[in-house]
Design a protein around this motif. Structure first.
Motif, PDB file in Angstrom:
ATOM      1  N   UNK A   1     -17.206  -8.074  13.195  1.00 50.63           N
ATOM      2  CA  UNK A   1     -16.049  -7.215  12.905  1.00 50.63           C
ATOM      3  C   UNK A   1     -15.663  -7.305  11.435  1.00 50.63           C
ATOM      4  N   UNK A   2     -15.053  -6.249  10.929  1.00 49.31           N
ATOM      5  CA  UNK A   2     -14.650  -6.187   9.530  1.00 49.31           C
ATOM      6  C   UNK A   2     -13.125  -6.147   9.441  1.00 49.31           C
ATOM      7  N   UNK A   3     -12.628  -6.680   8.350  1.00 46.06           N
ATOM      8  CA  UNK A   3     -11.180  -6.680   8.089  1.00 46.06           C
ATOM      9  C   UNK A   3     -10.882  -5.678   6.983  1.00 46.06           C
ATOM     10  N   UNK A   4      -9.843  -4.881   7.179  1.00 42.69           N
ATOM     11  CA  UNK A   4      -9.440  -3.927   6.160  1.00 42.69           C
ATOM     12  C   UNK A   4      -7.914  -3.868   6.101  1.00 42.69           C
ATOM     13  N   UNK A   5      -7.411  -3.503   4.944  1.00 40.98           N
ATOM     14  CA  UNK A   5      -5.972  -3.436   4.714  1.00 40.98           C
ATOM     15  C   UNK A   5      -5.508  -1.989   4.773  1.00 40.98           C
ATOM     16  N   UNK A   6      -4.477  -1.728   5.545  1.00 36.00           N
ATOM     17  CA  UNK A   6      -3.927  -0.373   5.670  1.00 36.00           C
ATOM     18  C   UNK A   6      -2.450  -0.415   5.329  1.00 36.00           C
ATOM     19  N   UNK A   7      -1.946   0.678   4.768  1.00 33.51           N
ATOM     20  CA  UNK A   7      -0.536   0.802   4.416  1.00 33.51           C
ATOM     21  C   UNK A   7       0.210   1.524   5.537  1.00 33.51           C
ATOM     22  N   UNK A   8       1.424   1.107   5.778  1.00 35.04           N
ATOM     23  CA  UNK A   8       2.266   1.687   6.823  1.00 35.04           C
ATOM     24  C   UNK A   8       3.277   2.617   6.164  1.00 35.04           C
ATOM     25  N   UNK A   9       2.928   3.895   6.122  1.00 31.65           N
ATOM     26  CA  UNK A   9       3.749   4.890   5.445  1.00 31.65           C
ATOM     27  C   UNK A   9       4.872   5.386   6.350  1.00 31.65           C
ATOM     28  N   UNK A  10       5.926   5.875   5.702  1.00 32.18           N
ATOM     29  CA  UNK A  10       7.025   6.543   6.397  1.00 32.18           C
ATOM     30  C   UNK A  10       7.650   7.540   5.432  1.00 32.18           C
ATOM     31  N   UNK A  11       8.466   8.452   5.954  1.00 28.10           N
ATOM     32  CA  UNK A  11       9.110   9.448   5.092  1.00 28.10           C
ATOM     33  C   UNK A  11      10.054   8.788   4.076  1.00 28.10           C
ATOM     34  N   UNK A  12      10.739   7.738   4.491  1.00 25.63           N
ATOM     35  CA  UNK A  12      11.649   7.043   3.587  1.00 25.63           C
ATOM     36  C   UNK A  12      10.890   6.371   2.444  1.00 25.63           C
ATOM     37  N   UNK A  13       9.757   5.732   2.761  1.00 23.35           N
ATOM     38  CA  UNK A  13       8.957   5.079   1.722  1.00 23.35           C
ATOM     39  C   UNK A  13       8.354   6.110   0.770  1.00 23.35           C
ATOM     40  N   UNK A  14       7.948   7.251   1.305  1.00 27.15           N
ATOM     41  CA  UNK A  14       7.399   8.304   0.442  1.00 27.15           C
ATOM     42  C   UNK A  14       8.462   8.815  -0.525  1.00 27.15           C
ATOM     43  N   UNK A  15       9.701   8.933  -0.049  1.00 30.61           N
ATOM     44  CA  UNK A  15      10.792   9.367  -0.927  1.00 30.61           C
ATOM     45  C   UNK A  15      11.073   8.327  -2.013  1.00 30.61           C
ATOM     46  N   UNK A  16      11.051   7.047  -1.631  1.00 31.43           N
ATOM     47  CA  UNK A  16      11.273   5.972  -2.612  1.00 31.43           C
ATOM     48  C   UNK A  16      10.177   5.972  -3.676  1.00 31.43           C
ATOM     49  N   UNK A  17       8.970   6.163  -3.256  1.00 25.52           N
ATOM     50  CA  UNK A  17       7.848   6.178  -4.198  1.00 25.52           C
ATOM     51  C   UNK A  17       7.930   7.391  -5.118  1.00 25.52           C
ATOM     52  N   UNK A  18       8.401   8.513  -4.587  1.00 24.12           N
ATOM     53  CA  UNK A  18       8.553   9.708  -5.412  1.00 24.12           C
ATOM     54  C   UNK A  18       9.605   9.488  -6.497  1.00 24.12           C
ATOM     55  N   UNK A  19      10.694   8.814  -6.135  1.00 23.82           N
ATOM     56  CA  UNK A  19      11.713   8.504  -7.138  1.00 23.82           C
ATOM     57  C   UNK A  19      11.170   7.578  -8.221  1.00 23.82           C
ATOM     58  N   UNK A  20      10.338   6.647  -7.810  1.00 25.85           N
ATOM     59  CA  UNK A  20       9.729   5.723  -8.778  1.00 25.85           C
ATOM     60  C   UNK A  20       8.869   6.472  -9.783  1.00 25.85           C
ATOM     61  N   UNK A  21       8.112   7.444  -9.309  1.00 27.86           N
ATOM     62  CA  UNK A  21       7.249   8.228 -10.206  1.00 27.86           C
ATOM     63  C   UNK A  21       8.071   9.165 -11.084  1.00 27.86           C
ATOM     64  N   UNK A  22       9.196   9.677 -10.551  1.00 28.25           N
ATOM     65  CA  UNK A  22      10.018  10.594 -11.340  1.00 28.25           C
ATOM     66  C   UNK A  22      10.649   9.892 -12.547  1.00 28.25           C
ATOM     67  N   UNK A  23      10.947   8.605 -12.404  1.00 25.26           N
ATOM     68  CA  UNK A  23      11.596   7.862 -13.485  1.00 25.26           C
ATOM     69  C   UNK A  23      10.601   7.098 -14.371  1.00 25.26           C
ATOM     70  N   UNK A  24       9.321   7.259 -14.111  1.00 26.63           N
ATOM     71  CA  UNK A  24       8.307   6.559 -14.916  1.00 26.63           C
ATOM     72  C   UNK A  24       8.114   7.265 -16.254  1.00 26.63           C
ATOM     73  N   UNK A  25       7.837   6.503 -17.294  1.00 25.76           N
ATOM     74  CA  UNK A  25       7.553   7.048 -18.627  1.00 25.76           C
ATOM     75  C   UNK A  25       6.039   7.245 -18.749  1.00 25.76           C
TER      76      UNK A  25
END
Length: 328
Positions: free
Chosen positions: A202-226
């Motif tokens: 068997x193989x081990x892999x890492x997956x991210x657990x996305x949600x609408x709230x996390x996507x919104x937080x990440x979008x705000x992070x990108x909006x304020x990035x220089x």
């Protein structure tokens, strides 16, 4: 031989004058395709037959797929859904073949290959076994991916009887005494196939657990990035790309939680969390011995599996569509 799962007979010489009850063995179901005089011009000889052990697969789970009869080729193809199968297979499709000595071998092999290929397309997760008396024929000429499991002479100094599967080392073939007055050796095929679960780790892999709230937080992070900062600091386009991609990955790792998932080699690609939940619910319902709850859980599981397969198919098709758009 009474413990064999499947008995395959060729050149049965059976006709509609011989009922199944005359040849049926205790504990076996009979499935046969007799030679047709109208199609072959011959009234004697030929014919193929399967005898399926009821302890391996009962009569209700054996379905005829297709049969064919001509001067060059006779075959019977059946689909079996045994009581137990490795997870990587959904069914076993077996074909009994007889190619007469005077047949047009090339034509017979093309016809047989066409029939098997169409079923492989319709049932991509089934295990295919093709066996019988090929005389001068060799199915590997038209399908090199197949493996022939019989490597000893079966009539005098010639190897006329073959068994083909897509799996290397699927069977160990042993010679046995001829059946009745046959001039061919009988062949006992012992399964040697190892499940994918045992072949690969068997193989081990890492997956991210996305949600609408996390996507919104990440979008705000990108909006304020220089973003201009990366452009000024980079010396060329490759360095600029690496720095931007690295920043995006870092933001995703910081915002989106991840978990480690163990994937087994025999696990279907469409299995997701919904399917696992439905499987657990069905197991709980079965353990409770409540018939109505079990029926409902079983229905929900089938419904969930269909939805998961549909979602996986759409995801794969979407990738092909994106690739085509990129070329345009």
């Amino acid at each position: 031989m009474r413990d064999c799962c499947v008995i395959c007979l060729t050149e049965t010489w059976l006709s509609d004058k011989v009922p199944d009850s005359a040849i049926q063995l205790p504990g076996f179901s009979v499935h046969r395709a007799d030679r047709s005089q109208d199609l072959t011009g011959k009234s004697r000889g030929g014919g193929v037959c399967f005898m399926i052990n009821n302890s391996w697969c009962d009569y209700a789970n054996v379905h005829p797929v297709k049969s064919f009869c001509s001067p060059d080729l006779e075959y019977l193809m059946i689909k079996c859904r045994p009581f137990w199968l490795p997870r990587e297979f959904t069914a076993v499709i077996i074909t009994a073949v007889y190619i007469p000595p005077q047949a047009d071998t090339d034509r017979a092999l093309r016809e047989l290959y066409s029939a098997i290929s169409s079923e492989e397309t319709a049932h991509p997760e089934a295990a295919f076994i093709t066996t019988g008396d090929f005389n001068k024929g060799n199915l590997k000429k038209v399908s090199p991916k197949l493996h022939q499991h019989i490597h000893f002479n079966t009539r005098g100094d010639r190897l006329l009887d073959h068994c083909y599967t897509p799996f290397r080392d699927a069977y160990k073939a042993l010679p046995r005494a001829p059946f009745g007055q046959s001039d061919h050796r009988s062949i006992l095929l012992l399964p040697a196939y190892r499940q994918k679960l045992k072949q690969e780790a068997p193989t081990l892999r890492t997956v991210h657990r996305w949600s609408d709230q996390l996507a919104s937080t990440l979008r705000d992070c990108f909006d304020h990035a220089d973003w201009e900062m990366f452009h000024v600091a980079a010396n060329d386009i490759d360095e600029y790309t690496d720095s931007v991609c690295g920043f995006i990955r870092k933001c995703v790792e910081d915002v989106v939680p991840s978990r480690t998932v163990k994937s087994f080699p025999n696990q279907k690609p469409w299995i997701n969390g919904d399917v696992r939940t439905a499987l657990a619910a069905r197991s709980s319902a079965f353990a409770s011995a409540n018939t109505s709850d079990y029926k409902h859980a079983h229905y929900q599981l089938r419904k969930t599996i269909k939805a998961a397969k549909r979602e996986y198919r759409d995801r794969v098709e979407q990738q092909f569509d994106m690739g085509l758009c990129g070329r345009d």
